[in-house]
Design a protein around this motif. Structure first.
Motif, short mmCIF file in Angstrom:
data_model
loop_
_atom_site.label_atom_id
_atom_site.label_comp_id
_atom_site.label_asym_id
_atom_site.label_seq_id
_atom_site.Cartn_x
_atom_site.Cartn_y
_atom_site.Cartn_z
N ALA A 125 43.74 45.37 42.02
CA ALA A 125 42.45 44.93 41.50
C ALA A 125 42.64 44.07 40.27
N ASP A 126 41.69 43.16 40.05
CA ASP A 126 41.65 42.44 38.78
C ASP A 126 41.15 43.36 37.67
N VAL A 127 40.07 44.10 37.96
CA VAL A 127 39.46 44.98 36.96
C VAL A 127 39.21 46.34 37.60
N VAL A 128 39.55 47.39 36.88
CA VAL A 128 39.22 48.75 37.30
C VAL A 128 38.11 49.26 36.39
N VAL A 129 37.03 49.72 36.99
CA VAL A 129 35.91 50.31 36.27
C VAL A 129 35.99 51.82 36.46
N VAL A 130 36.05 52.55 35.37
CA VAL A 130 36.12 54.01 35.41
C VAL A 130 34.72 54.56 35.21
N GLY A 131 34.13 55.11 36.26
CA GLY A 131 32.79 55.66 36.18
C GLY A 131 31.80 54.84 36.99
N ALA A 132 31.09 55.50 37.91
CA ALA A 132 30.11 54.82 38.77
C ALA A 132 28.70 55.21 38.40
N GLY A 133 28.41 55.21 37.08
CA GLY A 133 27.05 55.37 36.62
C GLY A 133 26.36 54.02 36.55
N MET A 134 25.21 54.00 35.88
CA MET A 134 24.43 52.77 35.83
C MET A 134 25.19 51.64 35.14
N ALA A 135 25.86 51.94 34.03
CA ALA A 135 26.56 50.90 33.29
C ALA A 135 27.74 50.35 34.09
N GLY A 136 28.55 51.24 34.66
CA GLY A 136 29.72 50.80 35.40
C GLY A 136 29.38 50.01 36.63
N LEU A 137 28.35 50.45 37.38
CA LEU A 137 27.95 49.73 38.58
C LEU A 137 27.33 48.38 38.24
N SER A 138 26.57 48.33 37.14
CA SER A 138 26.00 47.05 36.70
C SER A 138 27.11 46.06 36.36
N ALA A 139 28.12 46.52 35.63
CA ALA A 139 29.24 45.64 35.29
C ALA A 139 30.00 45.20 36.53
N ALA A 140 30.25 46.15 37.44
CA ALA A 140 31.01 45.82 38.66
C ALA A 140 30.29 44.77 39.48
N HIS A 141 28.96 44.86 39.54
CA HIS A 141 28.21 43.88 40.31
C HIS A 141 28.39 42.48 39.74
N ARG A 142 28.36 42.35 38.44
CA ARG A 142 28.50 41.03 37.82
C ARG A 142 29.93 40.52 37.94
N LEU A 143 30.91 41.42 37.88
CA LEU A 143 32.31 41.00 38.00
C LEU A 143 32.63 40.54 39.42
N THR A 144 32.16 41.29 40.41
CA THR A 144 32.42 40.87 41.79
C THR A 144 31.66 39.59 42.13
N SER A 145 30.48 39.41 41.54
CA SER A 145 29.71 38.18 41.78
C SER A 145 30.45 36.97 41.25
N ALA A 146 31.32 37.19 40.25
CA ALA A 146 32.11 36.09 39.70
C ALA A 146 33.42 35.89 40.45
N GLY A 147 33.64 36.66 41.51
CA GLY A 147 34.82 36.46 42.34
C GLY A 147 36.00 37.35 42.03
N LEU A 148 35.86 38.29 41.12
CA LEU A 148 36.97 39.19 40.78
C LEU A 148 37.07 40.34 41.77
N ARG A 149 38.29 40.83 41.96
CA ARG A 149 38.52 42.03 42.76
C ARG A 149 38.35 43.24 41.83
N VAL A 150 37.44 44.11 42.19
CA VAL A 150 37.08 45.22 41.31
C VAL A 150 37.23 46.54 42.08
N ARG A 151 37.71 47.56 41.38
CA ARG A 151 37.71 48.92 41.90
C ARG A 151 36.92 49.78 40.93
N VAL A 152 35.97 50.52 41.46
CA VAL A 152 35.19 51.46 40.66
C VAL A 152 35.63 52.87 41.06
#
Length: 450
Positions: free
Chosen positions: A8-35
């Motif tokens: 992954a480009d970015v690993v997000v620890v935690g799938a609450g509101m903040a983490g999912l919001s960030a993951a959505h914006r990161l994947t929309s920019a083309g990054l590979r993300v793991r939550v």
């Protein structure tokens, strides 16, 4: 997780509101993300228990239709918000008083006309002997309406530039009558921020009142878990991994209990404040306002309709209550009302049975009806429900700890759903900047809400 396909480009620890919001914006920019989420399901505190056809929110957090992040995030475009009756219903002196519903405060169209966001405006419930005026009489009503109108017309930068003080002190300094503060503002802010003592920073309190003045209080249709469900569903398949416990983090790797280490280009810790501090030694942990949500059903619904009922006199454990099934019928089986009540602080009654008895007595007073035959469905106690925000409070705490290591959550912003979503957006922006990645498209502007 150590296979090349799982890098992954970015690993997000935690799938609450903040983490999912960030993951959505990161994947929309083309990054590979793991939550990575330790729990079996996404959402964190925004969870909903399913019980015999009832949908029971664990936290019972209220939303304002004017929260900008609810409109900015495309993943929430399908979110349906169900509004309470206009304003709030106060119980004081043995009577019900309607307050906070002022013509012209929200403007002509208001948030109720924003695309799919809201159901049609709900009618006021008609209650025997109800006096539709806020605590403090006609003069207090006029001053309160003027204060809310000023807030609704003020820009957020101007609100944040005001001198900071405890909310109670700031409200008195602005000339609101004590009866209006005690009879309306205190119970309202207790419902929005979990702070009945009004020790919250005046800036955080102003933002909460600003949101209330610009749009109605709402509940998400189907329960609080609908928000994280929509955010997670909008991510690429396989992005979110549940039941994965993260044991360590650094700027370029994450250690897990089940799958070893995962290398990446950046790590975002988006857990609750205590879990974040355990992974990031030295991170400040705020105090918290605990709360307990008690759910009941009955043979017939109390006669308040879809109103949020607040106890202005503070004569019992319940701070606010509502017949939630009148606001959102999807939360209860047909013909079965769902009454959800919030107790602030740690209840002195240790057992669910004792707490239920105390809550029933108070609800009988608030609703003016017998609760003897009401059925207790569930009691949900959350010690770390709402981060405390006493002054001085930094409403935009740093989300970038160092290049490659970030943190977000409502404890870095404001202790609301809006704060969690906004913190995730700020963290995503910082990550994209450090990685030199530009968003695919500019953020959609917040729709105009009069």
């Amino acid at each position: 997780m150590r296979e090349p396909s799982d890098r992954a480009d970015v690993v997000v620890v935690g799938a609450g509101m903040a983490g999912l919001s960030a993951a959505h914006r990161l994947t929309s920019a083309g990054l590979r993300v793991r939550v990575l989420e330790a729990a079996p399901e996404v959402g964190g505190r925004m969870s909903t228990e399913l019980l015999d056809g009832f949908r029971l929110d664990r936290l019972g957090q209220l939303l304002c239709a004017s929260y900008p992040e609810l409109h900015r995030n495309p993943a929430l475009a399908e979110l349906m918000l169900r509004p309470f009756a206009p304003g709030v219903l106060l119980h004081s002196g043995g009577r019900h008083h309607r307050a906070g519903d002022f013509a012209g405060v929200r403007g002509g169209r208001g948030a109720l006309s924003t695309a799919r966001a809201l159901a049609p405006r709900v009618p006021r419930p008609r209650l025997p002997g109800a006096a539709f005026s806020p605590a403090g009489g006609p003069l207090g009503q006029a001053r309160l309406g003027a204060a809310l109108a000023r807030l609704a017309a003020t820009g957020v930068p101007e609100l944040l530039a005001r001198p900071e003080a405890p909310a109670a002190e700031a409200l008195r300094a602005r000339g609101l009558p004590p009866k209006t503060i005690e009879g309306f503002v205190r119970p309202l802010l207790a419902a929005l921020l979990g702070d009945p003592d009004l020790g919250t920073s005046s800036r955080a309190a102003d933002l909460a009142l600003y949101a209330f003045a610009r749009g109605p209080l709402c509940l998400p249709e189907g329960g609080a878990a609908e928000l994280p469900r929509l955010l997670a569903a909008a991510l690429p398949p396989g992005t979110v991994r549940t039941s994965v416990r993260v044991t360590s983090v650094s700027a370029d790797r994450v250690g897990t209990a089940e799958h070893g280490r995962l290398r990446c280009r950046g790590v975002l810790v988006a857990t609750g404040a205590r879990s974040a501090a355990a992974l990031l030694p030295g991170l400040r942990t705020p105090g918290f306002h605990p709360l307990t949500v008690v759910h009941h059903t009955a043979d017939t619904a109390p006669p308040t309709g879809p109103a949020l009922l607040l106890d202005a006199d503070r004569r019992g454990p319940v701070a606010h209550t509502a017949v939630v099934s009148e606001v959102d019928p999807s939360r209860a089986p047909a013909g079965r009302p769902l009454i959800s009540s919030t107790v602030l602080g740690t209840p002195p009654d240790r057992t669910s049975k004792d707490l239920d008895a105390a809550v029933r007595r108070h609800l009988a007073l608030l609703y003016g009806t017998s609760t003897a035959r009401w059925e207790l469905l569930a009691v949900h106690h959350t010690p770390d429900a709402v981060p405390a925000m006493p002054p001085p409070h930094d409403l935009r705490r740093a989300v970038r700890l160092l290049a490659g290591l970030y943190v977000c959550g409502d404890h870095r912003d404001t202790g609301t759903v809006q704060g969690a979503l906004h913190s995730g957006r700020r963290a995503a922006r910082a990550i994209l900047g450090d990685l030199g990645v530009q968003p695919v498209a500019a953020e959609e502007p917040m729709p105009a809400i009069a």
